[in-house]
Structures are given as C-alpha cells and as structure tokens.
Design an enzyme around this catalytic site. Structure first.
Site, mmCIF file in Angstrom:
data_model
loop_
_atom_site.group_PDB
_atom_site.id
_atom_site.type_symbol
_atom_site.label_atom_id
_atom_site.label_comp_id
_atom_site.label_asym_id
_atom_site.label_seq_id
_atom_site.Cartn_x
_atom_site.Cartn_y
_atom_site.Cartn_z
ATOM 1 N N TRP A 102 0.794 -0.963 -0.014
ATOM 2 C CA TRP A 102 0.023 0.104 -0.117
ATOM 3 C C TRP A 102 0.804 1.335 0.137
ATOM 4 C CZ3 TRP A 102 -4.554 -0.335 -1.942
ATOM 5 C CH2 TRP A 102 -5.269 -1.329 -2.017
ATOM 6 N N ASP A 172 -1.187 6.210 6.982
ATOM 7 C CA ASP A 172 -2.477 5.569 6.438
ATOM 8 C C ASP A 172 -2.789 4.469 7.234
ATOM 9 O OD1 ASP A 172 -4.122 3.800 5.067
ATOM 10 O OD2 ASP A 172 -2.717 3.551 3.300
ATOM 11 N N LYS A 196 -12.097 -2.026 6.470
ATOM 12 C CA LYS A 196 -11.502 -2.954 7.727
ATOM 13 C C LYS A 196 -12.016 -3.121 8.913
ATOM 14 C CE LYS A 196 -8.920 -2.810 3.919
ATOM 15 N NZ LYS A 196 -7.972 -1.832 2.957
HETATM 16 C C1 LIG Z 1 -7.278 -1.274 2.042
HETATM 17 C C2 LIG Z 1 -6.287 -0.266 2.048
HETATM 18 C C3 LIG Z 1 -6.048 0.723 1.263
HETATM 19 C C4 LIG Z 1 -7.143 1.054 0.162
HETATM 20 O O1 LIG Z 1 -8.378 1.334 0.558
HETATM 21 P P1 LIG Z 1 -9.323 1.856 -0.484
HETATM 22 O O2 LIG Z 1 -10.300 2.199 0.353
HETATM 23 O O3 LIG Z 1 -9.916 0.574 -1.355
HETATM 24 O O4 LIG Z 1 -8.800 2.943 -1.556
HETATM 25 C C5 LIG Z 1 -4.980 1.496 1.427
HETATM 26 N N1 LIG Z 1 -4.169 1.575 2.394
HETATM 27 C C6 LIG Z 1 -4.390 0.306 3.175
HETATM 28 C C7 LIG Z 1 -3.342 0.225 4.238
HETATM 29 C C8 LIG Z 1 -5.180 -0.482 3.196
HETATM 30 O O5 LIG Z 1 -5.324 -1.576 4.000
#
Ligand SMILES: *Cc1c(COP(=O)(O)O)cnc(C)c1O
Length: 360
Positions: A102, A172, A196
């Site tokens: 990511w 993030d 999540k």
């Molecule tokens: C799932 C995830 C993303 C992407 O998320 P979206 O909502 O699909 O854009 C980005 N960073 C991390 C760490 C993730 O787990």
C-alpha cells in the site's frame, strides 16, 4: 445458514450486533417511517447521525480539539493524492517510508504532485521487516513524512510511532485504526478507508491538524480540499449516508466493548495465539520478522503450496472463509480485525492443526 468466520482483508466482517441493529432499523429508522438511507443528508435525522459518529470517534481516539475529523469519499486511495495536494503547502518534497504494497501505491500517486524522498524501504527484504528508525534518511525540507503503520497485504505492522519533530507525520491507518489506542497529537494527519475496522466501504476517515489545512495546490478538486470539507462539515456534496450510519453503529459497538484499550488487549491476544500456532507447527510459516508482525493481518504459507486449494476448500466447509492470500503474494492470509471474535481464531487454529495432522 449460520454466520461464517470471514477472514476477508476488506471489506471485512462486521460485528453481528451492528448488522442486527441495522436490520431492525432498516425500514423504519427511529419511528421516522423511512430508512436513514432514504433521508436528506441535510435533514435533522441524518445530521444527528453524522454528529454522533464524529463525537464517538473523537471520544474513542481522544482526538484533540485542534484537529478536524472529516468523513470523505474516494477511499484511502483517494487520500494517496489528497495528502500531497493539501499538505505540500509551498514545498516540493515529501518523505515516504516504504514497508509494503500500500505504501508503494501511495508513493506512486504522490510522485504526480511532488518529489518523493524514499527515506526508508524494506522492499529488497520483500517487506518482511521495518527498517530501523536510525537508518531513515529523512529530509529537512520535506513537507511531511508518510508511512503505513499496518501493511494489510504483507502483514507488517509498526508497534511504535516515528518521531519526526516539526515535520508532520502522516499515517495510512486503514487496516489498524481502532484496533488499539493511539496518540493523535503525534500525527499531522491520519486517514483510513472504512472497510477494514470502521464499517462498510464508501467512507474514508481523515483526521487532520487545523494548522495544516487551507493551502492546497490550485488543481485540488474541492471534494478533496480538507479546508473546504471541514467548513462544510464533510458535506460539500452528498456523503455516503448509509455507510456513515453503519460506521456510527460500529463506533458505539467499540465503546460498548470497553473502548480501544479493551480492543487492543483482545487483538494482541488473538494475534499471539495464531502466530504461536503457526510458529509451533512444522507445516505453516509466517515470513515476517516477529518484532513487526501485524495484529490485524496474518499471512502464512503451507509447507507444500500444492495443498493450498485443499486447505481452502476444507476451511470453507468448516465455516472459515476468505483465507486466500492477496493475489500478489499467494499463500494464505487471516485478517482478524476487531469484529473477528476469539472463537473464530480458535476455530481456525483447530482446523489448521487438524489439516496438518492429516497432510503433513
Ligand atoms: C485497503 C487499504 C487501502 C485501500 O483502500 P481503498 O479504500 O480501497 O482505497 C489503502 N491502504 C491500506 C493500508 C489498506 O489496507
């Protein structure tokens, strides 16, 4: 059909109590004779849902008053671009720490807007560890330092927060937010896609320090402009009302569970059990340095990949679903977010032991 234990990395399992409450309120929200998803986002009903969600998330995370809490759209991926557009503030460079898939995507988007200083990377070690802070080559001219505290695909998690002095730290937190307490004041900006640990896909939580907003790149779309969104209470356009309503129910559920320190105790315990089962077997293996193993996403491989399909099929039959690893890394991955009960982890451990006994 009884509910399965769903190990999906995202969209992930939600607490059953939240789904039942949503079901009970689906056609008639609080005596209104309509569903909350059929109501105006400007009406007093939805405005109250929105305000309560913000209050609860502020409460849970202990967000200081000097931070804005925004509920946006575009997912965490949208933030890969929104972060540089909002936080460069006249600078041309940002530091990025690369510890997984990511972070790599975040860097890819950031490069469209600024010079990325790759201050640390574990890519040559196949993202199996976190580079020690002493080795980071941070730049004094960086507008911010971006990192990914939990890499969802690689199963690598920071169990510490980097100290970046006057340079704002950006995280993030998509796959680890609400799994444990954090000290928000250590960060300039936090963002997380909801699917999540927060709720259904469609809403993105952004927590940003007041003094960092208001100086965007001229090209910034208004929906990604934090200052404009803050001024409009995250309602510059129609928000994802139903997703936000469910997120609000999840926040209430987390509070009922005892808040983030209770979640942390449970999450650490679930992860510890699962890693112990993997390490104690002669058949399963997790490739990540034990000091930075994720509490949320546990990747593992079987001694013989030829058995993967059989493992997955048997697991599904036992009510343990979505254990297949990310397509980019293969193997297995058990995502064990807040909503995964300890009984689900126990059931997985039992199934793994039984499979090993039959196949090893
Ligand atoms: C799932 C995830 C993303 C992407 O998320 P979206 O909502 O699909 O854009 C980005 N960073 C991390 C760490 C993730 O787990």
């Amino acid at each position: 059909m009884p509910r399965v234990y769903n190990f999906s990395a995202g969209p992930a399992m939600l607490p059953e109590a939240v789904l039942q409450r949503a079901q009970a309120e689906l056609t008639d929200w609080h005596g209104a004779g309509a569903s909350i998803m059929e109501m105006s986002h400007r009406g007093k009903e939805f405005v109250s849902v929105h305000a309560e969600a913000e209050r609860d998330v502020r409460d849970l995370l202990g967000v200081p008053d000097s931070y804005k809490v925004l509920f946006l759209q575009g997912g965490a991926t949208g933030q890969f671009a929104a972060v540089p557009m909002n936080l460069l503030r006249g600078k041309s460079k940002a530091d990025y720490i690369l510890t997984g898939a990511w972070g790599k995507k975040a860097i890819g988007d950031a490069r469209k807007y600024c010079e990325v200083n790759l201050a640390a990377s574990s890519e040559s070690l196949k993202f199996s560890t976190i580079p020690p802070f002493e080795d980071w080559a941070l730049s004094a001219e960086a507008a911010y330092v971006h990192y990914t505290p939990n890499e969802t695909i690689d199963g690598v998690e920071f169990h510490w927060v980097p100290e970046t002095g006057d340079v704002p730290l950006v995280a993030d937190l998509s796959s680890t937010i609400l799994s444990r307490p954090i000290e928000v004041s250590r960060f300039g900006l936090i963002y997380a896609g909801a699917q999540k640990n927060i709720g259904p896909a469609g809403v993105t939580l952004v927590i940003v320090r007041d003094d960092l907003i208001g100086e965007t790149l001229p090209m910034t779309p208004s929906v990604f402009d934090y200052a404009q969104q803050a001024k409009a209470d995250s309602m510059l356009n129609t928000p994802p009302t139903y997703s936000l309503y469910i997120a609000g129910l999840v926040f209430q559920w987390v509070k009922e569970q005892g808040g983030l320190s209770a979640m942390a105790d449970r999450n650490e315990w679930k992860a510890k059990k699962l890693y112990a089962a993997i390490d104690g077997s002669g058949f399963y293996r997790n490739p990540v340095d034990p000091s930075c193993r994720s509490w949320m996403n546990v990747p593992f491989v079987l001694a013989d990949p030829e058995l993967d399909r059989e493992f997955l099929a048997g697991a599904a039959q036992a009510g343990l679903t979505t254990l297949q690893g990310h397509r980019s890394v293969g193997g297995m991955r058990a995502s064990i977010y807040n909503a995964m009960p300890e009984a689900g982890v126990d059931a997985l451990i039992d199934y793994m032991a039984d499979f090993e006994k039959r196949k090893a």
